[in-house]
Design an enzyme around this catalytic site. Sequence first.
Site, PDB file in Angstrom:
ATOM      1  N   LYS A 106       0.913  -1.010   0.061  1.00 31.86           N
ATOM      2  CA  LYS A 106      -0.060  -0.304   0.132  1.00 31.86           C
ATOM      3  C   LYS A 106       0.892   1.245   0.081  1.00 31.86           C
ATOM      4  CE  LYS A 106      -4.587   0.714   0.231  1.00 31.86           C
ATOM      5  NZ  LYS A 106      -5.667  -0.353  -0.042  1.00 31.86           N
ATOM      6  N   ASP A 146      -7.301   4.147  -4.439  1.00 35.30           N
ATOM      7  CA  ASP A 146      -7.613   3.937  -3.297  1.00 35.30           C
ATOM      8  C   ASP A 146      -8.175   5.231  -2.770  1.00 35.30           C
ATOM      9  OD1 ASP A 146      -7.495   1.683  -1.036  1.00 35.30           O
ATOM     10  OD2 ASP A 146      -7.052   3.559   0.147  1.00 35.30           O
TER      11      ASP A 146
HETATM   12  N1  GLU Z   1      -7.248  -0.037  -3.063  1.00 31.95           N
HETATM   13  C1  GLU Z   1      -7.806  -1.139  -3.552  1.00 31.95           C
HETATM   14  C2  GLU Z   1      -8.058  -2.070  -2.292  1.00 31.95           C
HETATM   15  O1  GLU Z   1      -7.884  -1.638  -1.055  1.00 31.95           O
HETATM   16  C3  GLU Z   1      -7.669  -1.694  -4.764  1.00 31.95           C
HETATM   17  C4  GLU Z   1      -6.028  -2.165  -4.725  1.00 31.95           C
HETATM   18  C5  GLU Z   1      -5.608  -2.724  -6.146  1.00 31.95           C
HETATM   19  O2  GLU Z   1      -6.393  -2.559  -7.031  1.00 31.95           O
HETATM   20  O3  GLU Z   1      -4.387  -3.063  -6.075  1.00 31.95           O
HETATM   21  O4  GLU Z   1      -8.453  -3.288  -2.403  1.00 31.95           O
END
Ligand code: GLU
Length: 419
Positions: A106, A146
Amino acid sequence: MPKQYDPYQNMIDIMDEAAGVLGLESKDYETLKHPERELVVSIPVEMDDGSVQVFEGYRIQHSSVRGPCKGGIRFHQDVDRNEVRALAGWMSLKCAVVDIPYGGAKGGVTVDPRLLSKNELRRLTRRYTAMISPIIGPDRDIPAPDVNTNAEVMGWIMDTFSMLHGYTIPGVVTGKPVQIGGSLGRPEATGRGVMHIVQEYTKYAKLDPADCRIVIQGAGNVGLTAAVLLKEAGFPVVGLSDVTGGVYNPEGLDVERLAKHIKTGKLLDTAVLHGDTHRLTNDELLQLDCEILIPAALENQINEDNANKIKADIIVEAANGPTTREADRILRERGVVLVPDILANAGGVVVSYFEWVQNIEHLSWTLDRVNSMLEEIMHRAFYEVIEQMNKHAVTMRMAAYILAIERLVRATQIRGIFP
Ligand code: GLU
């Protein structure tokens, strides 16, 4: 921060419990408690008035044992290292639950993007990308949207990374605009996945959608998409909120009209309300009389202060980490069913995976293909979690952790520890 509000510690506590159910020794999963790599960066931005502001940013890679690291980037004033760490860990677990070949990561920047102009935001994104570029890439770590980031921001990341390398590298990021290699269906994917999980659960529990009143906290991409799709699927959506507060209509909201308003970039407080619809606070919204509550905003929204007041029978976590450990315990004792984030909101990363595969193969799939493959994966993951739940007589959250940890530990054992 009190322990129950420390999301990373929460995750480790649940991991310990799941490992206990699986009879694992601490050496089997000790590595999963420690993020593989953490990068903290200072991001100088030349502001429109000529001044310079320096923002703090992170990219944390929790695990690459099952594949390249994967996870979104959030821009929010409350972002800190501990939060990003927890969000990275949840990505490893989430990708394992839906069994896609990724680890977890993240990123985040501590900034309130509402206070920046578009040009300032673009400069911030480009400099942040440059700062994390040594550790990202299609085979290493693939960011995505996100909270407060979107396709446009992903496009800037893709361009910056490509310029630094001298050629176009679409697979470095997912959730891009379709014109530059984004996948059809990616913007709606998380909300669509939430809708599938709500449908799977109600089918499993033999509930009629028309009898399941839904309240959704959060009208961002995930919450709003889920509201629209759930209403289309026959569920009465009675409550919805954003940062300005909520709206409620016991007979069902006019979701399409609200969605239209929000999509023009406005907030709920300026929406014209019709019929019996009235406003209420976010706290009141969480405590509404309904069958299904969907927290689709930020972490720790359901905590020991309000868990006793929640009237919903079922909570489906569309946000990451919306329920604290203490609230989890209270809800379990009260018999409230909780469908966990690492299953319920996995649709986004599933379609990110499809986007990445399309980029690597230089293909573009139809929307039907994307949506039907998403549905298939969500269906399979749901029943794999149910199987663990029944096998070990545990909650759905514990079942999802058991499924994920088993897969992560197995991969670690197969690979062994280097050197
Ligand atoms: N931010 C989204 C999550 O928390 C998507 C992450 C992604 O697609 O890599 O799952």
